[in-house]
Design a protein around this motif. Structure first.
Motif, PDB file in Angstrom:
ATOM      1  N   PRO A 106       0.800  -1.230   0.000  1.00  0.00           N
ATOM      2  CA  PRO A 106       0.000   0.000   0.000  1.00  0.00           C
ATOM      3  C   PRO A 106       0.825   1.269   0.000  1.00  0.00           C
ATOM      4  CG  PRO A 106      -0.077  -1.075   2.150  1.00  0.00           C
ATOM      5  CD  PRO A 106       0.565  -2.046   1.200  1.00  0.00           C
ATOM      6  N   ARG A 107       2.126   1.174   0.287  1.00  0.00           N
ATOM      7  CA  ARG A 107       2.984   2.361   0.248  1.00  0.00           C
ATOM      8  C   ARG A 107       3.396   2.715  -1.175  1.00  0.00           C
ATOM      9  NH1 ARG A 107       7.687   0.327   4.047  1.00  0.00           N
ATOM     10  NH2 ARG A 107       7.230  -1.527   2.770  1.00  0.00           N
ATOM     11  N   TYR A 108       3.510   1.722  -2.060  1.00  0.00           N
ATOM     12  CA  TYR A 108       4.080   1.957  -3.374  1.00  0.00           C
ATOM     13  C   TYR A 108       3.180   1.556  -4.543  1.00  0.00           C
ATOM     14  CZ  TYR A 108       7.989   1.914  -0.127  1.00  0.00           C
ATOM     15  OH  TYR A 108       8.800   2.134   0.948  1.00  0.00           O
ATOM     16  N   THR A 109       2.455   0.471  -4.401  1.00  0.00           N
ATOM     17  CA  THR A 109       1.635  -0.031  -5.508  1.00  0.00           C
ATOM     18  C   THR A 109       0.612   0.989  -6.002  1.00  0.00           C
ATOM     19  OG1 THR A 109       1.918  -2.281  -4.651  1.00  0.00           O
ATOM     20  CG2 THR A 109       0.174  -1.940  -6.273  1.00  0.00           C
ATOM     21  N   PRO A 110      -0.095   1.712  -5.128  1.00  0.00           N
ATOM     22  CA  PRO A 110      -1.058   2.692  -5.633  1.00  0.00           C
ATOM     23  C   PRO A 110      -0.434   3.743  -6.545  1.00  0.00           C
ATOM     24  CG  PRO A 110      -1.483   2.248  -3.319  1.00  0.00           C
ATOM     25  CD  PRO A 110      -0.170   1.583  -3.651  1.00  0.00           C
ATOM     26  N   ALA A 111       0.784   4.181  -6.233  1.00  0.00           N
ATOM     27  CA  ALA A 111       1.447   5.178  -7.075  1.00  0.00           C
ATOM     28  C   ALA A 111       1.763   4.601  -8.452  1.00  0.00           C
ATOM     29  CB  ALA A 111       2.724   5.671  -6.401  1.00  0.00           C
ATOM     30  N   ILE A 112       2.175   3.344  -8.489  1.00  0.00           N
ATOM     31  CA  ILE A 112       2.447   2.683  -9.761  1.00  0.00           C
ATOM     32  C   ILE A 112       1.164   2.546 -10.569  1.00  0.00           C
ATOM     33  CG2 ILE A 112       3.108   0.463 -10.797  1.00  0.00           C
ATOM     34  CD1 ILE A 112       5.240   0.229  -8.607  1.00  0.00           C
ATOM     35  N   LEU A 113       0.090   2.164  -9.918  1.00  0.00           N
ATOM     36  CA  LEU A 113      -1.191   2.033 -10.609  1.00  0.00           C
ATOM     37  C   LEU A 113      -1.653   3.378 -11.167  1.00  0.00           C
ATOM     38  CD1 LEU A 113      -3.063  -0.380  -8.156  1.00  0.00           C
ATOM     39  CD2 LEU A 113      -2.191  -0.920 -10.445  1.00  0.00           C
ATOM     40  N   ARG A 114      -1.452   4.453 -10.436  1.00  0.00           N
ATOM     41  CA  ARG A 114      -1.858   5.777 -10.932  1.00  0.00           C
ATOM     42  C   ARG A 114      -1.069   6.166 -12.171  1.00  0.00           C
ATOM     43  NH1 ARG A 114      -2.117   6.949  -5.329  1.00  0.00           N
ATOM     44  NH2 ARG A 114      -0.013   7.879  -5.348  1.00  0.00           N
ATOM     45  N   THR A 115       0.231   5.873 -12.175  1.00  0.00           N
ATOM     46  CA  THR A 115       1.044   6.214 -13.341  1.00  0.00           C
ATOM     47  C   THR A 115       0.623   5.404 -14.560  1.00  0.00           C
ATOM     48  OG1 THR A 115       2.946   6.813 -11.969  1.00  0.00           O
ATOM     49  CG2 THR A 115       3.398   6.265 -14.263  1.00  0.00           C
ATOM     50  N   LEU A 116       0.400   4.117 -14.368  1.00  0.00           N
ATOM     51  CA  LEU A 116      -0.037   3.272 -15.483  1.00  0.00           C
ATOM     52  C   LEU A 116      -1.391   3.744 -16.020  1.00  0.00           C
ATOM     53  CD1 LEU A 116       0.913  -0.202 -13.954  1.00  0.00           C
ATOM     54  CD2 LEU A 116       2.118   1.004 -15.797  1.00  0.00           C
ATOM     55  N   ARG A 117      -2.275   4.142 -15.114  1.00  0.00           N
ATOM     56  CA  ARG A 117      -3.609   4.609 -15.521  1.00  0.00           C
ATOM     57  C   ARG A 117      -3.504   5.920 -16.298  1.00  0.00           C
ATOM     58  NH1 ARG A 117      -5.796   5.233 -10.594  1.00  0.00           N
ATOM     59  NH2 ARG A 117      -6.013   2.971 -10.440  1.00  0.00           N
ATOM     60  N   LYS A 118      -2.606   6.768 -15.887  1.00  0.00           N
ATOM     61  CA  LYS A 118      -2.435   8.065 -16.545  1.00  0.00           C
ATOM     62  C   LYS A 118      -2.079   7.913 -18.016  1.00  0.00           C
ATOM     63  CE  LYS A 118       0.196  12.380 -16.180  1.00  0.00           C
ATOM     64  NZ  LYS A 118       1.162  13.159 -15.360  1.00  0.00           N
ATOM     65  N   TYR A 119      -1.299   6.891 -18.332  1.00  0.00           N
ATOM     66  CA  TYR A 119      -0.853   6.701 -19.711  1.00  0.00           C
ATOM     67  C   TYR A 119      -1.594   5.571 -20.429  1.00  0.00           C
ATOM     68  CZ  TYR A 119       2.815   9.911 -18.390  1.00  0.00           C
ATOM     69  OH  TYR A 119       3.496  11.031 -17.962  1.00  0.00           O
ATOM     70  N   ASP A 120      -2.710   5.133 -19.867  1.00  0.00           N
ATOM     71  CA  ASP A 120      -3.513   4.087 -20.518  1.00  0.00           C
ATOM     72  C   ASP A 120      -2.695   2.830 -20.795  1.00  0.00           C
ATOM     73  OD1 ASP A 120      -5.789   5.709 -20.571  1.00  0.00           O
ATOM     74  OD2 ASP A 120      -5.252   6.550 -22.523  1.00  0.00           O
TER      75      ASP A 120
END
Length: 281
Positions: A106-120
């Motif tokens: 929960p410290r790091y995975t959400p940030a990775i998911l947000r970046t991936l979502r940002k670029y489709d």
């Protein structure tokens, strides 16, 4: 959202791998690339960082899988036993796969998911059961975004040092957690540290999973610096490449910052970062 409300959508998004056919005859594995792939090195373990570069225009093409969709499977498909893991993926164009091991954290995975979502962009997450069981919401989020969730055992042990029954327990328990939280059982497996033996291939196949390794190791678990991680990804980028990074197992802030910088650069360079899909028999 309830699990049964997600199943239909997830089955359309999930499961998958490169243009794989079951290995023939004795179950000999084949590497899905024309180029010799690098041997797996060792596994590693990944947070938030500075603002991302400018967002690129969303492109549905970036979300296309490497092969066609297969019918949904509610039970494990028949999977041939391989003798070595898949080290690369096939597909037309400059396509590559990003994978993240050892989470979710929960410290790091959400940030990775947000970046991936940002670029489709979709990616693969090889999760450990002991991490997943307490973070099922993150697996549900991965499913909703169309990412692939694979099995990385329960406690990240060196499987080649375990008995067959212990290997089976490590893998099967994690399958159950993924099925419960993600909405489908995993169809990909990655051995911790890239340490494979006959038992791991057999048990993985029995549980309906293909073994997937990697071709570019960022070695981000060594925390070599954000710039070094970026350089390793960009210098190793090539059609069919599978990149190994981590979203758990230690301080992964460098891994998150690196992703925010190299992902738009890869897309600007014409790479299609996608997920592989399997063909079942």
């Amino acid at each position: 959202m309830k699990k049964d409300q997600l199943l239909t959508r997830r089955r359309a998004l999930i499961a998958g791998a490169a243009v794989l056919g079951a290995a023939g005859g004795a179950g000999t594995a084949r590497v899905l690339t024309a180029e010799p792939a690098a041997k797996p090195v060792r596994s590693a373990r990944a947070v938030s960082g500075p603002p991302a570069r400018r967002a690129l225009k969303p492109s549905a093409y970036r979300l296309q899988p490497m092969a066609g969709f297969g019918p949904p499977h509610s039970t494990h498909p028949r999977t041939a036993v391989r003798h070595e893991p898949i080290l690369s993926v096939s597909g037309r164009g400059r396509r590559m796969v990003l994978t993240f091991d050892d989470g979710p954290d929960p410290r790091y995975t959400p940030a990775i998911l947000r970046t991936l979502r940002k670029y489709d962009v979709r990616a693969m997450f090889f999760v450990c059961g002991e991490m997943a069981v307490d973070n099922k919401d993150l697996l549900s989020e991965m499913a909703d975004d169309g990412h692939i969730v694979g099995n990385h055992t329960w406690t990240h042990p060196l499987l080649t040092k375990l008995s067959r029954s212990a290997i089976h327990s490590e893998i099967e328990r994690t399958c159950e957690v993924i099925d419960d939280a993600y909405g489908e059982p995993p169809v990909w497996f990655r051995a911790p540290y890239g340490a494979w033996n006959r038992a791991t291939f057999q048990i993985g196949a029995e549980l309906g999973m293909e073994p997937l390794a990697w071709t570019v190791d960022t070695l981000d678990w060594e925390t070599p610096g954000t710039s070094t991680i970026i350089d390793r990804v960009e210098s190793g980028a090539a059609p069919g490449v599978i990149v190994l990074s981590h979203d758990a197992g230690g301080d992964r802030s460098q891994s998150v910052r690196a992703l925010r910088r190299y992902l738009p650069r890869l897309l600007d360079s014409g790479y299609h970062v996608t997920v592989p899909r399997r063909r079942f028999v």
